[in-house]
Design an enzyme around this catalytic site. Structure first.
Site, PDB file in Angstrom:
ATOM      1  N   HIS A  39      -9.695   9.779   1.916  1.00 21.95           N
ATOM      2  CA  HIS A  39      -9.281  10.644   0.677  1.00 21.95           C
ATOM      3  C   HIS A  39      -9.765  11.911   0.699  1.00 21.95           C
ATOM      4  O   HIS A  39      -9.082  12.928   0.227  1.00 21.95           O
ATOM      5  CB  HIS A  39      -9.668   9.609  -0.632  1.00 21.95           C
ATOM      6  CG  HIS A  39      -8.745   8.548  -0.975  1.00 21.95           C
ATOM      7  ND1 HIS A  39      -8.497   7.315  -0.178  1.00 21.95           N
ATOM      8  CD2 HIS A  39      -7.479   8.505  -1.771  1.00 21.95           C
ATOM      9  CE1 HIS A  39      -7.545   6.531  -0.986  1.00 21.95           C
ATOM     10  NE2 HIS A  39      -6.945   7.223  -1.969  1.00 21.95           N
ATOM     11  N   LYS A 107      -8.120  -3.838  -3.934  1.00 23.13           N
ATOM     12  CA  LYS A 107      -8.722  -4.982  -4.851  1.00 23.13           C
ATOM     13  C   LYS A 107      -9.480  -4.491  -5.972  1.00 23.13           C
ATOM     14  O   LYS A 107     -10.159  -3.445  -5.797  1.00 23.13           O
ATOM     15  CB  LYS A 107      -9.308  -6.086  -3.943  1.00 23.13           C
ATOM     16  CG  LYS A 107     -10.706  -5.513  -3.372  1.00 23.13           C
ATOM     17  CD  LYS A 107     -11.462  -6.695  -2.674  1.00 23.13           C
ATOM     18  CE  LYS A 107     -12.518  -6.473  -1.823  1.00 23.13           C
ATOM     19  NZ  LYS A 107     -14.022  -6.404  -2.645  1.00 23.13           N
TER      20      LYS A 107
END
Lengths: 202, 295
Positions: A39, A107
């Protein structure tokens, strides 16, 4: 609750149709893994005006550090359950705005900044059951490239063709809903009961 | 004559392989029972994915992509003749299992950065030694995942808060991290000693078989209360609601300083991987948690 089978690239319109509680399965060539460092690198490249090695628009970005194995010169994904998404909260809103990914998978859910960006861009966050790496690997059919390998196997950008990858539960949608926030609220209503079991006053 | 280092290495490769691919029987049973007990639809979906995942994993695939950081617990008999071979053998086995199973390379240098690529490096694998009477060696491979490790805590409580304060710390921590540690969890609690000792005790509790209560009734009672309280939170599998937030809670303690009440809380995800074997002085290996076929 509805079930959708989507193929990448996924359009903004398709993503905006999805609502929390829906279950989706993803197929197609625009499926990438990205954790903290991927990222960060993608954002740095955007800032410098450089082009990343993949097309992120309409893609599925999976928060995962897979176990991969090279056999006969080809990489295979062996096990690939999701990693904890909240670590990427510091990057995700800007990443979504810059690159227009449509499905983020991980998650544990993400927070307000990401939720706002999902709404703005037209994207969803899906939860895949944590730890279910063997099950996930079944849907991640082919590794087409292993980019940013200098970041190491877990942090690299894996470029994958998926086939019916799922079930993915939409837990944050582009309408401002988060099942994770709902679950938090639900748990806070139980606090007094929980404290009374251990003999503590709230 | 068998080569002792080879025997220890081979046994440890099998321990790491089995730990990564097959849960100890009683953990899998507990997950199946949880699935039967749940009525919440989200919880059923999560547990059903976990059970399906275990089935696929048992064909030899790591059940979770986070195959952990390598930790071993060793009970070394004073008279086991090959203690000097153990450290090397465990590092060799770790490298071999990383390549063969395969395991994800998870050993990262926190100072200069970079991944060693083979799960070994400075102080890793980490060895917890315990010296015991006898002439055999017990090895437990305990590959520990990062997600649940990240929500482990140590609390330096004021002694005046008493046991109620201890329980509150455990419950508050769970309500804070919710399902982020891949619940249903197993929680280890270590009370007393000192900051480091309390955490060591807490983590070691994760090796105790499920549903086995502490032999002292006062401690067993704390375990039971915490199980009830944590399952009443409604956090559920993966934090998406349900009755099963923990599969078990294990508590142990050490004497404390009058001024301190340290409490260590170690958190284990549902993928409670561990595998144990004993090696006798004549180099016979017995696998305890994952017996050989036909035994």
């Amino acid at each position: 609750m509805a079930e959708y089978h989507l193929t990448t690239p996924i359009s903004e319109e398709e993503a905006r149709k999805l609502k929390v509680g829906d279950v989706i399965y993803v197929s197609g060539e625009h499926v990438y893994t990205a954790r903290d460092e991927a990222h960060e690198r993608a954002l740095e490249m955007y800032e410098k005006g450089e082009k990343p090695p993949v097309e992120f628009e309409g893609s599925v970005v999976y928060h995962v550090g897979p176990v991969a194995q090279k056999k006969d010169g080809e990489w295979n994904i062996v096990s690939a359950g999701p990693t904890t998404s909240i670590r990427m909260e510091i990057f995700e809103d800007e990443f979504l705005r810059n690159y227009k990914a449509r499905v983020i998978i991980g998650k544990g859910g993400m927070a307000d900044r990401t939720l706002a960006a999902l709404k703005e861009v037209g994207a969803v966050y899906c939860s895949f059951t944590g730890g279910c790496g063997a099950l996930a690997a079944r849907g991640l059919k082919e590794v087409r490239a292993y980019e940013w390998s200098d970041l190491g196997m877990p942090e690299a950008l894996w470029v994958i063709t998926a086939e019916e990858f799922g079930p993915l539960m939409v837990t944050m949608d582009s309408h401002g809903n988060s099942l994770h926030d709902d679950a938090d609220d639900q748990v806070s209503t139980k606090k007094a009961e929980v404290y009374s079991i251990i003999g503590v006053e709230e | 004559m068998k080569d002792p280092q080879q025997v220890i290495t081979d046994a440890t490769v099998r321990l790491l392989t089995k730990a990564a691919t097959e849960l100890p029987d009683e953990v899998e049973t507990a997950l199946r029972e949880a699935y039967e007990r749940e009525t919440n639809e989200n919880a059923k979906t999560q547990l059903s994915a976990i059970l399906k995942n275990l089935e696929i994993a048992s064909t030899g695939v790591p059940m979770c992509q986070d195959t952990g950081i390598m930790i071993f617990y060793l009970k070394a008999g004073y008279d086991f003749p090959y203690l000097s071979e153990v450290e090397d053998a465990l590092a060799k086995a770790t490298r071999k299992a990383t390549e063969n199973v395969p395991l994800r390379p998870n050993a990262v240098n926190p100072i200069v950065g970079g991944n060693s690529g083979d799960n070994t490096g400075e102080k890793i694998p980490w060895l917890n030694w315990e010296l015991v009477p006898g002439d055999s060696l017990e090895i437990t491979a305990f590959p520990k995942g990062g997600g649940s490790e990240n929500v482990s805590i140590v609390g330096m409580l004021k002694p005046g808060v008493g046991l109620a304060g201890v329980k509150k710390l455990v419950v508050d921590n769970a309500m804070d991290y919710m399902g982020k540690a891949c619940s249903p969890n197993i929680i280890g609690v270590g009370i007393g000693g000192g900051a480091d000792i309390s955490l060591k005790i807490a983590k070691k509790q994760l090796l105790r078989p499920l549903n086995q209560r502490h032999p002292e009734p006062e401690v067993a009672e704390i375990e039971e209360e915490l199980i009830e309280a944590l399952n009443a939170t409604g956090i559920g599998p993966m934090g998406l609601g349900g009755k099963t937030t923990v599969l078990d809670v294990k508590v142990d303690y050490a004497m404390r300083h009058p001024a301190s009440l340290p409490v260590g809380v170690a958190v284990q995800c549902w993928a409670a991987r561990r595998s144990t074997a004993t090696i006798s002085k004549d180099l016979k290996v017995e696998y305890i948690t994952h017996p050989l076929e036909g035994k």
